[in-house]
Design a protein around this motif. Structure first.
Motif, PDB file in Angstrom:
ATOM      1  N   GLU A 119       0.823  -1.209   0.000  1.00 25.19           N
ATOM      2  CA  GLU A 119       0.000   0.000   0.000  1.00 25.19           C
ATOM      3  C   GLU A 119       0.859   1.262   0.000  1.00 25.19           C
ATOM      4  N   ILE A 120       1.961   1.233   0.732  1.00 26.18           N
ATOM      5  CA  ILE A 120       2.864   2.394   0.721  1.00 26.18           C
ATOM      6  C   ILE A 120       3.405   2.626  -0.687  1.00 26.18           C
ATOM      7  N   ALA A 121       3.733   1.540  -1.377  1.00 19.02           N
ATOM      8  CA  ALA A 121       4.304   1.632  -2.722  1.00 19.02           C
ATOM      9  C   ALA A 121       3.332   2.221  -3.735  1.00 19.02           C
ATOM     10  N   GLU A 122       2.040   2.182  -3.425  1.00 21.97           N
ATOM     11  CA  GLU A 122       1.028   2.693  -4.353  1.00 21.97           C
ATOM     12  C   GLU A 122       0.530   4.091  -3.993  1.00 21.97           C
ATOM     13  N   LEU A 123       1.013   4.659  -2.906  1.00 21.66           N
ATOM     14  CA  LEU A 123       0.569   5.997  -2.507  1.00 21.66           C
ATOM     15  C   LEU A 123       0.992   7.034  -3.542  1.00 21.66           C
ATOM     16  N   MET A 138       4.512  10.733   2.139  1.00 21.76           N
ATOM     17  CA  MET A 138       4.484  10.987   3.578  1.00 21.76           C
ATOM     18  C   MET A 138       3.090  11.426   4.019  1.00 21.76           C
ATOM     19  N   ALA A 139       2.399  12.185   3.169  1.00 25.22           N
ATOM     20  CA  ALA A 139       1.046  12.642   3.497  1.00 25.22           C
ATOM     21  C   ALA A 139       0.090  11.464   3.596  1.00 25.22           C
ATOM     22  N   GLY A 140       0.213  10.501   2.657  1.00 26.49           N
ATOM     23  CA  GLY A 140      -0.648   9.327   2.685  1.00 26.49           C
ATOM     24  C   GLY A 140      -0.412   8.457   3.900  1.00 26.49           C
ATOM     25  N   VAL A 141       0.829   8.347   4.317  1.00 26.54           N
ATOM     26  CA  VAL A 141       1.153   7.556   5.506  1.00 26.54           C
ATOM     27  C   VAL A 141       0.534   8.188   6.746  1.00 26.54           C
ATOM     28  N   LEU A 142       0.678   9.512   6.888  1.00 30.52           N
ATOM     29  CA  LEU A 142       0.137  10.174   8.077  1.00 30.52           C
ATOM     30  C   LEU A 142      -1.390  10.158   8.061  1.00 30.52           C
ATOM     31  N   GLU A 143      -1.990  10.245   6.882  1.00 28.91           N
ATOM     32  CA  GLU A 143      -3.447  10.161   6.785  1.00 28.91           C
ATOM     33  C   GLU A 143      -3.937   8.797   7.283  1.00 28.91           C
ATOM     34  N   ALA A 144      -3.196   7.744   6.919  1.00 30.02           N
ATOM     35  CA  ALA A 144      -3.571   6.401   7.371  1.00 30.02           C
ATOM     36  C   ALA A 144      -3.477   6.281   8.893  1.00 30.02           C
ATOM     37  N   ALA A 145      -2.599   7.063   9.486  1.00 35.13           N
ATOM     38  CA  ALA A 145      -2.402   6.976  10.937  1.00 35.13           C
ATOM     39  C   ALA A 145      -3.430   7.795  11.712  1.00 35.13           C
TER      40      ALA A 145
END
Length: 484
Positions: A269-273, A278-285
């Motif tokens: 999922e990280i590879a497809e952001l 970094m924005a997508g990772v923090l949104e998931a959190a």
């Protein structure tokens, strides 16, 4: 107002009375390195490797770049008369033509790197306004073009004011990055982190690590920032100290951003952001506010980095012209001591590369990898010069202290940069030749202005290699062997 030719003391708005302190140069190093790259790290690493490979990659990159930082520290002390950093060292060590290539390559890498900033800004806003896509649409290019020329006018008005803005931005842009690391660490899921550890299905660990090398080069560009302005330092020894402190600080940030991201989402999922990942990772959190928070921080960070790198790129052309290694028209500056001709040439190349990215498969990654590849020749020549000094013992007769250490450092830095060229692969080496080869026209112009012989026999060999590489690159593009 008619442009005037600047003196050797006027460059980028800093006169002989305005010297750079240790902390100012450290901020320049940090500010130059922390830009677009850090916000793209989660996706770029997740596309290549898992946690284990990332840790190894940062260990290699950190050690290699630390060796380069020590190289700049050594050269600043042993060759205090050499100004403009990377370019000056290549010229002193390997002759005028390779010195010219180093100056041009360093300048070109800065210009191409600036394109990634606009692509990333447009991709960030594109999450809200679809016509911008991933920063690779004609609408995005049009808006980026407006930004490019607005910054040109800002810097042209006076770099002293621009430098003040850059110092403020350097502090402001670190806040969202540090907050991201803290929040991601708090929300880190140990099971997700463990599942992402080995990067299953990504090939051998060696392939995983080499696949990350160009992005590590990109994010560390700027490590030589204090060296470029070395002539303006209050104390020469501060140049190397600022470089090392800035590098270690930024390495800790980059590695932390990468590693904590593996504990938030599965690697696939990280590879497809979309970028900035970094924005997508923090949104998931933490939800959508996390994406907005990072996006705002990115825009501040990237605009600050763009400002710093545009100033630095113009500085390199300007100093090379003062040393008669570039045509004299690049010496022109205005009443605000801004190198106007060099700034205009810098802005034009940024504009050209921006248009080229519209035809690439992945505009951001293409510009990022090409930036890294273009910078490798200047870095390799600087490392090679430090090694040459240690081997020949030049400057060591009167100051033998540290010879063994500096011999090892120069050797390791040279091996590291040569390995990076290998890791870059033939695609980006050939693309680099396509950019390098035509630059010889500027070298010819400079030699003709001085009434000198255009090329020595040795320089003709270098010219032939660069032209052959460019021809092979064009053929490879035309036949589809390599694509952008």
């Amino acid at each position: 107002m008619m442009p005037r030719v600047a003196s050797a003391e006027t460059v980028s708005g800093t006169s002989s009375a305005q010297k750079l302190t240790f902390m100012t140069m450290t901020a320049m190093v940090v500010g130059s390195m922390v830009g677009a790259g850090v916000f793209s790290l989660p996706r770029r690493f997740a596309q290549e490797t898992g946690v284990a490979g990332a840790l190894i990659a940062w260990a290699i990159a950190g050690t290699g770049m630390l060796m380069l930082a020590f190289v700049f520290q050594t050269l600043a002390i042993r060759k205090p008369e050499l100004d403009a950093g990377v370019y000056a060292y290549a010229k002193a060590g390997f002759g005028e033509y390779l010195g010219f290539f180093s100056a041009f390559g360093y300048w070109a890498s800065a210009c191409v790197g600036n394109v990634t900033y606009w692509v990333l800004i447009m991709s960030t806003v594109g999450a809200l306004w679809s016509p911008l896509g991933d920063g690779d649409t004609w609408v995005a290019a049009a808006l980026s073009t407006v930004g490019i020329w607005v910054f040109y006018l800002l810097i042209r008005r006076g770099v002293k004011e621009a430098a003040i803005i850059n110092r403020i931005v350097t502090v402001a842009k670190l806040v969202p990055i540090l907050v991201f690391i803290l929040i991601a660490a708090i929300y880190l899921d140990p099971q997700v982190f463990a599942d992402n550890f080995n990067g299953a299905g990504y090939g051998s660990l060696y392939d995983q690590v080499t696949g990350t090398m160009l992005v590590t080069v990109f994010v560390f560009l700027g490590v030589e920032g204090a060296s470029v302005y070395s002539r303006h330092a209050e104390r020469r020894e501060d140049v190397g100290r600022a470089t090392v402190l800035g590098l270690l600080s930024v390495l800790a940030v980059f590695a932390s951003v990468t590693v904590v991201s593996y504990g938030i989402l599965p690697i696939e999922e990280i590879a497809e952001l979309r970028q900035p990942s970094m924005a997508g990772v923090l949104e998931a959190a933490v939800g959508q506010w996390g994406e907005v928070f990072v996006s705002v921080g990115l825009i501040v960070s990237v605009l600050g980095a763009y400002l710093a790198w545009t100033m630095m790129a113009a500085e390199v052309l300007f100093v090379a012209a003062l040393d008669d290694d570039m045509p004299r028209f690049l010496r022109q500056s205005n009443a605000a001591d801004v190198p106007t001709a060099a700034l205009l040439m810098t802005t034009i190349l940024i504009q050209i590369v921006l248009v080229v990215t519209l035809f690439s498969e992945d505009a951001f990654n293409f510009a990022l990898d090409l930036t890294s590849a273009l910078s490798l020749i200047p870095f390799l020549l600087a490392a090679g010069y430090a090694l040459k000094l240690a081997v020949t013992r030049e400057t060591y007769a009167d100051a033998p202290e540290g010879h063994s250490r500096e011999l090892v450092v120069g050797g390791l830095a040279t091996i590291y940069t040569a390995f990076l060229l290998y890791a870059a692969g033939p695609k980006f080496i050939l693309l680099s030749f396509i950019i390098y080869a035509p630059a010889s026209v500027l070298f010819v112009m400079a030699r003709r202005e001085q009434g000198r012989r255009l090329f020595t026999p040795g320089e003709l060999v270098i010219l032939a290699v660069s032209v052959l590489g460019a021809v092979l690159g064009v053929i490879a593009l035309a036949t589809g062997w390599i694509t952008i």
